[in-house]
Design a protein around this motif. Sequence first.
Motif, mmCIF file in Angstrom:
data_model
loop_
_atom_site.group_PDB
_atom_site.id
_atom_site.type_symbol
_atom_site.label_atom_id
_atom_site.label_comp_id
_atom_site.label_asym_id
_atom_site.label_seq_id
_atom_site.Cartn_x
_atom_site.Cartn_y
_atom_site.Cartn_z
ATOM 1 N N SER A 338 -29.370 14.296 3.384
ATOM 2 C CA SER A 338 -28.416 14.322 4.492
ATOM 3 C C SER A 338 -27.501 15.538 4.498
ATOM 4 O O SER A 338 -26.668 15.690 5.394
ATOM 5 C CB SER A 338 -27.546 13.057 4.445
ATOM 6 O OG SER A 338 -26.859 12.969 3.204
ATOM 7 N N LEU A 339 -27.649 16.430 3.519
ATOM 8 C CA LEU A 339 -26.685 17.511 3.351
ATOM 9 C C LEU A 339 -26.640 18.460 4.543
ATOM 10 O O LEU A 339 -25.565 18.847 4.994
ATOM 11 C CB LEU A 339 -26.996 18.290 2.067
ATOM 12 C CG LEU A 339 -26.048 19.469 1.782
ATOM 13 C CD1 LEU A 339 -24.633 18.972 1.581
ATOM 14 C CD2 LEU A 339 -26.518 20.259 0.565
ATOM 15 N N PHE A 340 -27.805 18.841 5.087
ATOM 16 C CA PHE A 340 -27.815 19.899 6.092
ATOM 17 C C PHE A 340 -26.996 19.517 7.317
ATOM 18 O O PHE A 340 -26.202 20.319 7.813
ATOM 19 C CB PHE A 340 -29.245 20.251 6.505
ATOM 20 C CG PHE A 340 -29.295 21.391 7.490
ATOM 21 C CD1 PHE A 340 -29.248 22.695 7.044
ATOM 22 C CD2 PHE A 340 -29.356 21.159 8.853
ATOM 23 C CE1 PHE A 340 -29.259 23.762 7.938
ATOM 24 C CE2 PHE A 340 -29.373 22.202 9.750
ATOM 25 C CZ PHE A 340 -29.331 23.507 9.296
ATOM 26 N N THR A 341 -27.173 18.298 7.842
ATOM 27 C CA THR A 341 -26.438 17.881 9.040
ATOM 28 C C THR A 341 -24.940 17.876 8.790
ATOM 29 O O THR A 341 -24.144 18.308 9.639
ATOM 30 C CB THR A 341 -26.896 16.483 9.495
ATOM 31 O OG1 THR A 341 -28.293 16.531 9.807
ATOM 32 C CG2 THR A 341 -26.131 16.036 10.734
ATOM 33 N N ILE A 342 -24.527 17.405 7.621
ATOM 34 C CA ILE A 342 -23.098 17.372 7.281
ATOM 35 C C ILE A 342 -22.529 18.784 7.224
ATOM 36 O O ILE A 342 -21.491 19.097 7.827
ATOM 37 C CB ILE A 342 -22.883 16.651 5.932
ATOM 38 C CG1 ILE A 342 -23.291 15.179 6.041
ATOM 39 C CG2 ILE A 342 -21.429 16.775 5.484
ATOM 40 C CD1 ILE A 342 -23.295 14.448 4.722
ATOM 41 N N ILE A 343 -23.223 19.667 6.507
ATOM 42 C CA ILE A 343 -22.762 21.043 6.347
ATOM 43 C C ILE A 343 -22.738 21.760 7.693
ATOM 44 O O ILE A 343 -21.794 22.493 8.021
ATOM 45 C CB ILE A 343 -23.666 21.804 5.350
ATOM 46 C CG1 ILE A 343 -23.452 21.264 3.930
ATOM 47 C CG2 ILE A 343 -23.393 23.297 5.383
ATOM 48 C CD1 ILE A 343 -22.059 21.468 3.387
ATOM 49 N N ALA A 344 -23.785 21.575 8.501
ATOM 50 C CA ALA A 344 -23.861 22.238 9.801
ATOM 51 C C ALA A 344 -22.716 21.816 10.711
ATOM 52 O O ALA A 344 -22.139 22.646 11.430
ATOM 53 C CB ALA A 344 -25.205 21.948 10.462
ATOM 54 N N SER A 345 -22.363 20.535 10.690
ATOM 55 C CA SER A 345 -21.282 20.068 11.560
ATOM 56 C C SER A 345 -19.927 20.616 11.095
ATOM 57 O O SER A 345 -19.086 20.981 11.922
ATOM 58 C CB SER A 345 -21.263 18.535 11.613
ATOM 59 O OG SER A 345 -21.076 17.977 10.335
ATOM 60 N N ILE A 346 -19.711 20.701 9.778
ATOM 61 C CA ILE A 346 -18.468 21.292 9.264
ATOM 62 C C ILE A 346 -18.400 22.773 9.641
ATOM 63 O O ILE A 346 -17.351 23.288 10.047
ATOM 64 C CB ILE A 346 -18.366 21.109 7.744
ATOM 65 C CG1 ILE A 346 -18.252 19.619 7.390
ATOM 66 C CG2 ILE A 346 -17.171 21.883 7.173
ATOM 67 C CD1 ILE A 346 -18.321 19.321 5.907
ATOM 68 N N ALA A 347 -19.529 23.458 9.514
ATOM 69 C CA ALA A 347 -19.585 24.875 9.899
ATOM 70 C C ALA A 347 -19.309 25.043 11.383
ATOM 71 O O ALA A 347 -18.669 26.027 11.798
ATOM 72 C CB ALA A 347 -20.945 25.460 9.546
ATOM 73 N N THR A 348 -19.778 24.097 12.197
ATOM 74 C CA THR A 348 -19.522 24.157 13.635
ATOM 75 C C THR A 348 -18.030 24.075 13.912
ATOM 76 O O THR A 348 -17.496 24.822 14.751
ATOM 77 C CB THR A 348 -20.253 23.023 14.374
ATOM 78 O OG1 THR A 348 -21.659 23.159 14.162
ATOM 79 C CG2 THR A 348 -19.969 23.062 15.863
ATOM 80 N N PHE A 349 -17.329 23.174 13.229
ATOM 81 C CA PHE A 349 -15.882 23.078 13.408
ATOM 82 C C PHE A 349 -15.208 24.410 13.092
ATOM 83 O O PHE A 349 -14.385 24.912 13.865
ATOM 84 C CB PHE A 349 -15.291 21.985 12.518
ATOM 85 C CG PHE A 349 -13.781 21.956 12.539
ATOM 86 C CD1 PHE A 349 -13.114 21.251 13.517
ATOM 87 C CD2 PHE A 349 -13.045 22.670 11.595
ATOM 88 C CE1 PHE A 349 -11.715 21.247 13.558
ATOM 89 C CE2 PHE A 349 -11.655 22.675 11.630
ATOM 90 C CZ PHE A 349 -10.996 21.959 12.615
ATOM 91 N N ALA A 350 -15.542 24.986 11.939
ATOM 92 C CA ALA A 350 -14.918 26.244 11.532
ATOM 93 C C ALA A 350 -15.242 27.367 12.513
ATOM 94 O O ALA A 350 -14.372 28.170 12.872
ATOM 95 C CB ALA A 350 -15.382 26.624 10.121
#
Length: 457
Positions: A338-350
């Motif tokens: 599940s890591l990629f979706t979590i990381i991608a969404s955090i990166a989207t916020f930033a």
Amino acid sequence: MALGSAIGTGLFYGSASAIQSAGPSVLLAYMIGGAAVFLVMRALGEMAVRHPVTGSFGHYASRYLGPFAGFITGWTFAFEMAIVAIADVTAFGIYMGFWFEDVPRWIWILAVILLIAALNLMRVKVFGETEFWLSLIKVAAIIAMIVGGAAIVVFGFGLPDAANPGLDTMLGSGGFFANGFWGLLASFSIVMFAFGGIETIGITAGEADNPKKAIPAAVNTVPVRILLFYVCALGILMMIFPWQDINGETSPFVQIFDTLGIPAAAHILNAVVITAAISAINSDIFGAGRVLYGLAQEGQAPASFARISRNGVPWMTVATMAVVLLVGVVLNALLPESLFTIIASIATFATVWVWLMILLSHIAMKREIKRRNLPASEFGVPFWPAASYAALAFMVFIVVLLGIMPDTRVALIVGAVWIVLLFAAYRLWVRGDGLVRAELADETGDAGAHGAAESRV
């Protein structure tokens, strides 16, 4: 640099999640998101032509919104690049799994981190040459894939006799809005993640030989890049291969050509997407390093970040990014699925936060130009002010969307904690020059002679 960061994991791997969410309407999401990003880049371009400085958008926020805005913008961009780099190294491990299924992903991730760190510690000329060739490989590969894919659509090469490539394949499972309007909205977190890093265009504005020519030329190619590299490429893929069969276990580009059975095509494409991942990680570390170096010079980051090695590289920022990426090794060992979706969404916020600050800085600049009756910009935003406010509203909408969608809600939580930590750090540790607005010379027309003297407000 911008091409290296913006064309990478978001396209070659993240597009699988976006397609699964929206179906064929993901193409519309890329066009809408791309249009908003183009307006952000035009706003950045207008400021960069007027004030060509290295590490631009942090300086612009400091100049027009205040020193805290510059602090939060610079550090959030560095945070963005760090998170995007973790996503990129995660994708690299997934790509290597196509060839080596039994090797744990974290081993490959550790290896690529050490490689990229070593590359970034070399002379800038070596780094630049390497990045040029890496970017050239992936751009050429995308163009070749589009041409080859179009030939498959027209002539049916490698397809079974029952296949019907084209719009019938793309729209055959539920039409254009196969997953409804909600599916379209759900895709935006990955779509906007894909464009992250394109703002790197503005980081080295002060180093361009002729910023007034180079920056507009780079910014104005953004729509072409979006249409070619995202819309055309993904449209061709969905015309060849049923979109609902894209599983996300590897790059959709590799999966599709592997399924077609075209000799060596999947292996060649896997090598390309690995190259793209390395290129993106390279650009991420470079971009973060430049911004942290600039923050250190302004007294808004530890002074050690401004130390230069004998090769002319801010080695402390490279070492810091390498340590941050080692977190990616641990996360991939603990959360491989599940890591990629979590990381991608955090990166989207930033990413979206940085774009918001660029737009707000630009709006403040335009108001000051009008208030002080300064010369008009030489590279203005089209349809001002409606376009800029529309882009601003869209970015706010994306942030809200992250909180609404269950899979991406963690990004909003992490983002809020990050902003609070930055506020505390600014109040506790920033002193002296770090509390002063940036001074920027206005190089528009004949304004340069008096712009520097009048820049502090």
